[in-house]
Write an enzyme that holds these catalytic residues in place. Structure first.
Site, PDB file in Angstrom:
ATOM      1  CG  ASP A 341      -2.249   0.667   0.950  1.00 27.59           C
ATOM      2  OD1 ASP A 341      -2.260   1.636   0.177  1.00 27.59           O
ATOM      3  OD2 ASP A 341      -3.278   0.239   1.503  1.00 27.59           O
ATOM      4  CD  GLU A 538      -6.633   5.285   2.788  1.00 28.36           C
ATOM      5  OE1 GLU A 538      -5.965   4.453   3.399  1.00 28.36           O
ATOM      6  OE2 GLU A 538      -6.545   5.470   1.572  1.00 28.36           O
TER       7      GLU A 538
END
Length: 808
Positions: A341, A538
């Protein structure tokens, strides 16, 4: 994914920082010289390309006598092309393939060639100045041109978060977020969404999406709950059909893009629902709840898997060799490549700034490509140091290259480097918007309908519409729309819910809108309040305290209720909200989730053009103090997992209007699975909220007729994935049990969309609460994963509630 933009105190293009790195780096000084050479080589390449446009006569004889390397010959098998190319690559070539850089961080496109960078990405909101489909295609082609200016001309693979459509591109079709698609319980619809998204992504040149998110959200406080298909593994597992939509029947086809299963593994189960937090559960629970969707994704042939920011029992997943190598690549047989990520390796030691030790830990754990979005020069030097010191073996570098290059060849990037401009017009086209509208109406969950106030009549009288989310594309689309966190306002073209309502009402009806609810009186026959959350993604979306409606929404609802008019609430949100204190005052409640650009789909349900058919993919809390709340945990919900009402006459299932093809998933080298995780089939909660009545699900004594279709969608040594579709005849079925017998020694290890039990060769599959009713002529589909040895012959027949079915 989280392709998260840099923090505000980080400057991705800081030239001083880059100059400092180069002054300290003798290899970097060499690369400066290479940059100059590559610029000249790029110019020569462009001249050669221009000559190619003239035709073969310019150098036909020389071309005929020139030997073509195997890696440039599309007729050669992919493994041979990979081996030939790797035999020609320098260490710098190989290290560059492991680096992925955000487009905004490149100091110059020539750095792609100078540093042999293998991948580019756009983080959330990282778009060209001309944010149009053509602007994206031009940018992509420029990067591929720069990649050609190397001795081997290895193309870059470009990744983007196309998580609910091509959502970074203004004008693209924005589909409902995953929580809404999960409510549809329709794998075929979701596959069609993936196919349409792939066409739009390919229309801008891009060849890789960081989707689908296969997280199983277990705590609604988590800010990524809307990226989850639901709280049970069975929903996410069935929705891996979207991978077949993304990747198509042939990964090398012009409209196919690489899919990414993310975030591996357990990111939806962190303590407190904290983003990038710690999942504190046993291995048995990890395997039973969070791993099955990834097993199904591998069976679907997913090309890449992204690692989660989160930890499992205190150990960061980016450095977890057991889960990345032993389980994922070994036990599950994943043959694609693993990508980190956004700057994920930087979190392994808990200190700001990545180190050589973090790089070696991640790559030795099983990471193949590192998303190092900004500091690519420092990363490549540290990576080189780790390899030179023997802390990363060349076998690991070669394995990562082999995995990455295999996908580049399978995608056809060496033959089709540039955007197919014939596809650019597909971005936001009417066929895709029609599909999105259908996805919206199939995702609406009717939670309350006192006195059958819905559906509303189209003609006559006055309707009042209020609420901040009624006329706002940005609010109804949510996060990951044009920008990372999303934003309110006219962010991209589409149809708001209010516009859909106005377009639906007939003659003699009037629609009055006031955002704040001011101006309503008793002369209106109904009030529609469209309220809910504002966009987030997020981190910023985590809710550690209250989870109710904001003050402005509550004031709007109070004004509407004071008029005495029946209030219909349309809740636009990425998760269940704490509404128990207000819901008794509402005549009707529809969970619209985050529908995207096609708000007409919401109006279709409100006015009865489509009878609601969706079911809750999550358990709806009675109080925020219940979080986390999930089916089977004994906590009394406000609305149970699988709950959803419809209008009199049952749900309708109109045929999708767009002609979006849904090819079978890509077939890849199948995994050999040596062990299976423990399976858990949680009980289906049947609690219903007060003042609502659910249809009975007692199985009927029999059915007039039925058909049964059994399909093996993927098979490998010792294992396979199959789907069974049962279609009712002229009579509807309320509650169903399908029984059949395997002719061999097949043993089911995992199932979805049905409660499946097996005794010897006899298999029994019973409905879940959310799919108990099969309308006359309608179908339900359930699936399972199983082991076998010898011949995997299909069942020869089946019964539905005791009635023998014809072969379908």
């Amino acid at each position: 994914m989280s392709a998260t933009p840099p923090a505000e105190d980080e400057e991705p293009n800081a030239p001083a920082q880059h100059r400092k790195v180069l002054r300290l780096d003798s290899h970097g000084r060499t690369m400066i010289a290479v940059t100059v050479a590559c610029v000249c080589l790029a110019a020569a390449t462009l001249v050669a390309s221009a000559l190619d446009l003239v035709g073969p006569a310019h150098d036909a004889g020389a071309t005929a006598n020139r030997a073509v390397p195997a890696f440039q010959d599309p007729a050669q098998p992919v493994p041979e092309r990979v081996a030939d190319l790797m035999g020609r690559m320098t260490l710098e070539d190989k290290l560059g393939q492991l680096a992925q850089v955000d487009r905004a961080a490149l100091t110059s496109p020539q750095d792609i060639a100078a540093y042999r960078i293998g991948s580019i990405l756009s983080g959330g909101g990282s778009a060209p100045a001309n944010n149009t489909p053509t602007g994206w295609a031009d940018m992509y082609d420029g990067f591929q041109s720069a990649a050609q200016a190397t001795p081997l001309g290895i193309p870059v693979i470009y990744g983007i978060d196309a998580v609910h459509g091509h959502n970074n591109v203004r004008g693209a079709t924005i589909f409902p977020h995953n929580i809404g698609l999960g409510a549809s319980r329709d794998p075929g619809l979701v596959q069609a969404v993936g196919r349409a998204t792939a066409e739009e992504v390919a229309g801008t040149g891009i060849d890789w999406t960081f989707a689908p998110c296969l997280c199983v959200a277990r705590n609604d406080r988590w800010g990524r709950t809307y990226e989850s298909f639901g709280e049970q593994a069975e929903i996410a597992t069935s929705m891996t059909s979207i991978i077949g939509g993304f990747q198509g029947g042939d990964l090398g086809a012009p409209t196919s893009i690489l899919a990414t299963a993310k975030h591996y593994v357990g990111d939806g189960g962190t303590t407190g629902g904290r983003d990038q937090g710690n999942t504190e559960i046993s291995e048995a629970e990890l395997r039973a709840v969070h791993l099955p969707p990834f097993q199904a994704a591998i069976a679907q042939g997913v090309g890449s898997i992204m690692v989660s920011f989160s930890s499992w029992n205190g150990q960061k997943l980016h450095g977890h060799r057991q889960l990345l190598t032993d389980v994922l690549k070994g036990e599950l047989g994943f043959t694609g490549f693993v990508v980190t990520d956004w700057a994920g390796i930087d979190q392994i030691d808990g200190q700001r700034g990545f180190t050589g030790a973090e790089i070696s830990t991640a790559i030795n754990a099983g990471v193949d490509m590192v998303m190092v979005p900004t500091d690519y020069r420092q990363f490549l030097q540290l990576l080189r140091n780790e390899v030179d010191a023997g802390r990363i073996p060349m076998e690991r570098i070669d394995d990562a290259n082999r995995r990455i290059l295999t996908k580049k060849f399978e995608l056809g990037l060496f033959e089709r480097r540039f955007t197919d401009r014939a596809l650019t017009s597909t971005v936001g086209n009417q066929a895709h918007r029609d599909l999105a509208r259908d996805a919206v109406r199939r995702s609406q969950v009717l939670l309350k309908n006192d006195g059958n106030v819905l559906p509303l009549a189209k003609s006559g009288g006055k309707i009042f519409v209020a609420g901040k989310s009624a006329d706002d594309i940005g609010l109804q689309s949510g996060g990951w729309t044009i920008s990372w966190q999303g934003a309110a306002g006219n962010t991209t073209p589409g149809t708001t819910i209010l516009q859909g309502i106005r377009a639906t009402v007939g003659s003699g009806a009037t629609v009055t809108y006031n955002r704040d609810g001011t101006g309503i009186d008793s002369s209106f026959r109904a009030a529609i309040a469209v309220v809910g959350e504002t966009p987030y993604a997020e981190g910023q979306g985590d809710r550690t305290g209250a989870m109710g409606l904001d003050t402005a929404d509550l004031q709007v609802l109070s004004r509407l209720r004071a008029s005495g008019v029946p209030v219909i609430v349309v809740l636009v949100s990425g998760r269940p909200l704490d509404i128990a204190a207000q819901v008794d005052g509402w005549a009707a409640l529809v969970a619209a989730w985050l529908p995207g650009t096609e708000g007409q789909g919401v109006a279709d349900v409100l006015f009865g053009d489509y009878k609601p058919s969706a079911k809750l993919p999550v358990t709806w809390m009675r109080s925020v103090s219940q979080q986390p709340i999930n089916v089977g945990d004994g906590k009394p919900p406000l609305f149970a997992y699988g709950f959803g009402l419809t209008y009199p006459g049952g749900p309708t299932t109109p045929s999708p209007s767009p002609s979006v093809s849904t090819p079978p998933p890509v077939q890849t080298t199948p995994p050999v699975q040596t062990t299976r995780p423990p399976q858990s089939t949680p009980p289906v909660q049947t609690t219903r909220p007060p003042a609502t009545t659910a249809a009975p699900t007692t199985p009927t004594a029999g059915v007039a007729s039925c058909t049964f279709r059994y399909t093996v969608s993927n098979q490998w040594q010792n294992g396979f994935v199959a789907e069974a579709r049962i279609t009712a005849g002229s009579a509807p079925v309320s509650g169903w049990t399908v029984r059949f017998a395997f002719p061999g020694n097949q043993a089911i290890t995992n199932s979805w969309s049905a409660s499946v039990t097996q005794s010897g060769t006899q298999v029994s599959a019973a409905n879940r609460d959310y799919n108990a009713t099969i309308p006359a002529g309608g179908s339900v589909t359930f699936g399972f994963q199983a082991t076998y040895s010898g011949t995997n012959s299909p069942p020869t027949g089946a019964t539905l509630n005791g009635t023998a079915c014809a072969a379908g």
